[in-house]
Design a protein around this motif. Structure first.
Motif, PDB file in Angstrom:
ATOM      1  N   LEU A  22      63.647   6.906  41.006  1.00 40.28           N
ATOM      2  CA  LEU A  22      63.479   7.800  39.862  1.00 40.28           C
ATOM      3  C   LEU A  22      63.412   9.255  40.312  1.00 40.28           C
ATOM      4  O   LEU A  22      63.978  10.137  39.665  1.00 40.28           O
ATOM      5  CB  LEU A  22      62.217   7.425  39.084  1.00 40.28           C
ATOM      6  CG  LEU A  22      61.966   8.183  37.791  1.00 40.28           C
ATOM      7  CD1 LEU A  22      63.093   7.925  36.807  1.00 40.28           C
ATOM      8  CD2 LEU A  22      60.641   7.776  37.192  1.00 40.28           C
ATOM      9  N   LYS A  23      62.765   9.494  41.443  1.00 43.68           N
ATOM     10  CA  LYS A  23      62.727  10.854  41.989  1.00 43.68           C
ATOM     11  C   LYS A  23      64.132  11.320  42.364  1.00 43.68           C
ATOM     12  O   LYS A  23      64.484  12.478  42.167  1.00 43.68           O
ATOM     13  CB  LYS A  23      61.808  10.920  43.210  1.00 43.68           C
ATOM     14  CG  LYS A  23      60.348  10.785  42.866  1.00 43.68           C
ATOM     15  CD  LYS A  23      59.488  10.800  44.104  1.00 43.68           C
ATOM     16  CE  LYS A  23      58.032  10.569  43.748  1.00 43.68           C
ATOM     17  NZ  LYS A  23      57.179  10.511  44.928  1.00 43.68           N
ATOM     18  N   HIS A  24      64.935  10.407  42.885  1.00 44.35           N
ATOM     19  CA  HIS A  24      66.307  10.754  43.241  1.00 44.35           C
ATOM     20  C   HIS A  24      67.133  11.059  42.000  1.00 44.35           C
ATOM     21  O   HIS A  24      67.986  11.951  42.027  1.00 44.35           O
ATOM     22  CB  HIS A  24      66.962   9.632  44.037  1.00 44.35           C
ATOM     23  CG  HIS A  24      66.657   9.695  45.496  1.00 44.35           C
ATOM     24  ND1 HIS A  24      67.074   8.726  46.365  1.00 44.35           N
ATOM     25  CD2 HIS A  24      65.994  10.602  46.254  1.00 44.35           C
ATOM     26  CE1 HIS A  24      66.679   9.038  47.588  1.00 44.35           C
ATOM     27  NE2 HIS A  24      66.019  10.173  47.531  1.00 44.35           N
ATOM     28  N   VAL A  25      66.890  10.325  40.911  1.00 41.92           N
ATOM     29  CA  VAL A  25      67.620  10.584  39.671  1.00 41.92           C
ATOM     30  C   VAL A  25      67.296  11.989  39.167  1.00 41.92           C
ATOM     31  O   VAL A  25      68.192  12.759  38.811  1.00 41.92           O
ATOM     32  CB  VAL A  25      67.279   9.523  38.601  1.00 41.92           C
ATOM     33  CG1 VAL A  25      67.847   9.912  37.244  1.00 41.92           C
ATOM     34  CG2 VAL A  25      67.815   8.160  39.012  1.00 41.92           C
ATOM     35  N   TRP A  26      66.012  12.350  39.154  1.00 45.97           N
ATOM     36  CA  TRP A  26      65.625  13.694  38.718  1.00 45.97           C
ATOM     37  C   TRP A  26      66.162  14.759  39.668  1.00 45.97           C
ATOM     38  O   TRP A  26      66.524  15.857  39.234  1.00 45.97           O
ATOM     39  CB  TRP A  26      64.114  13.808  38.572  1.00 45.97           C
ATOM     40  CG  TRP A  26      63.629  13.172  37.312  1.00 45.97           C
ATOM     41  CD1 TRP A  26      62.929  12.013  37.197  1.00 45.97           C
ATOM     42  CD2 TRP A  26      63.838  13.635  35.983  1.00 45.97           C
ATOM     43  NE1 TRP A  26      62.697  11.737  35.881  1.00 45.97           N
ATOM     44  CE2 TRP A  26      63.237  12.714  35.115  1.00 45.97           C
ATOM     45  CE3 TRP A  26      64.491  14.740  35.443  1.00 45.97           C
ATOM     46  CZ2 TRP A  26      63.261  12.874  33.729  1.00 45.97           C
ATOM     47  CZ3 TRP A  26      64.509  14.894  34.060  1.00 45.97           C
ATOM     48  CH2 TRP A  26      63.900  13.966  33.224  1.00 45.97           C
ATOM     49  N   LEU A  27      66.221  14.447  40.946  1.00 45.34           N
ATOM     50  CA  LEU A  27      66.795  15.376  41.912  1.00 45.34           C
ATOM     51  C   LEU A  27      68.278  15.603  41.619  1.00 45.34           C
ATOM     52  O   LEU A  27      68.773  16.725  41.676  1.00 45.34           O
ATOM     53  CB  LEU A  27      66.610  14.836  43.339  1.00 45.34           C
ATOM     54  CG  LEU A  27      67.163  15.690  44.470  1.00 45.34           C
ATOM     55  CD1 LEU A  27      66.416  17.015  44.549  1.00 45.34           C
ATOM     56  CD2 LEU A  27      67.053  14.939  45.786  1.00 45.34           C
TER      57      LEU A  27
END
Length: 119
Positions: A43-48
């Motif tokens: 999820l952090k990668h998606v927001w990144l």
């Protein structure tokens, strides 16, 4: 003994029908699901990826007069960015989600401008 044999014979078809339907006594046990660290990491990668696309949008200003076509022109930098980060599926998902949001917002605003609502 006759009663026991009768009970066993009566239960056999029931067990067979349960297995045919796919019922299994082990399926009925539920255990609480704990979110894995991998999902929050993804999820952090998606927001990144969404943030990276937002930082790439100023590239459109290099194409003078094409700011209204940002939904289409973003392909110029969206495809290379997805190829660069193909090892990180979360970032690629974020880039694609951000591209979709940008395209839809651009299409909606363009429709409002063309229809004369925003004069």
């Amino acid at each position: 003994m006759d009663d026991e044999e009768k009970t066993v014979k009566e239960n056999e078809p029931l067990q067979d029908s349960e297995q045919e339907i796919g019922h299994d006594s082990k399926q009925h046990t539920t255990q609480p699901t704990i979110p894995s660290k991998k999902s929050s990491y993804n999820l952090k990668h998606v927001w990144l990826g969404i943030g990276m696309l937002a930082l790439l949008h100023p590239i459109i200003f290099l194409f003078e007069g094409w700011i209204f076509a940002i939904g289409i022109l973003q392909v110029v930098y969206l495809i290379p960015a997805t190829l660069i980060f193909k090892k990180y599926p979360g970032i690629v998902q974020g880039l694609i989600i951000g591209g979709g949001i940008t395209f839809l917002l651009n299409a909606a605003c363009f429709g409002l401008v063309i229809s004369g609502v925003l004069y």
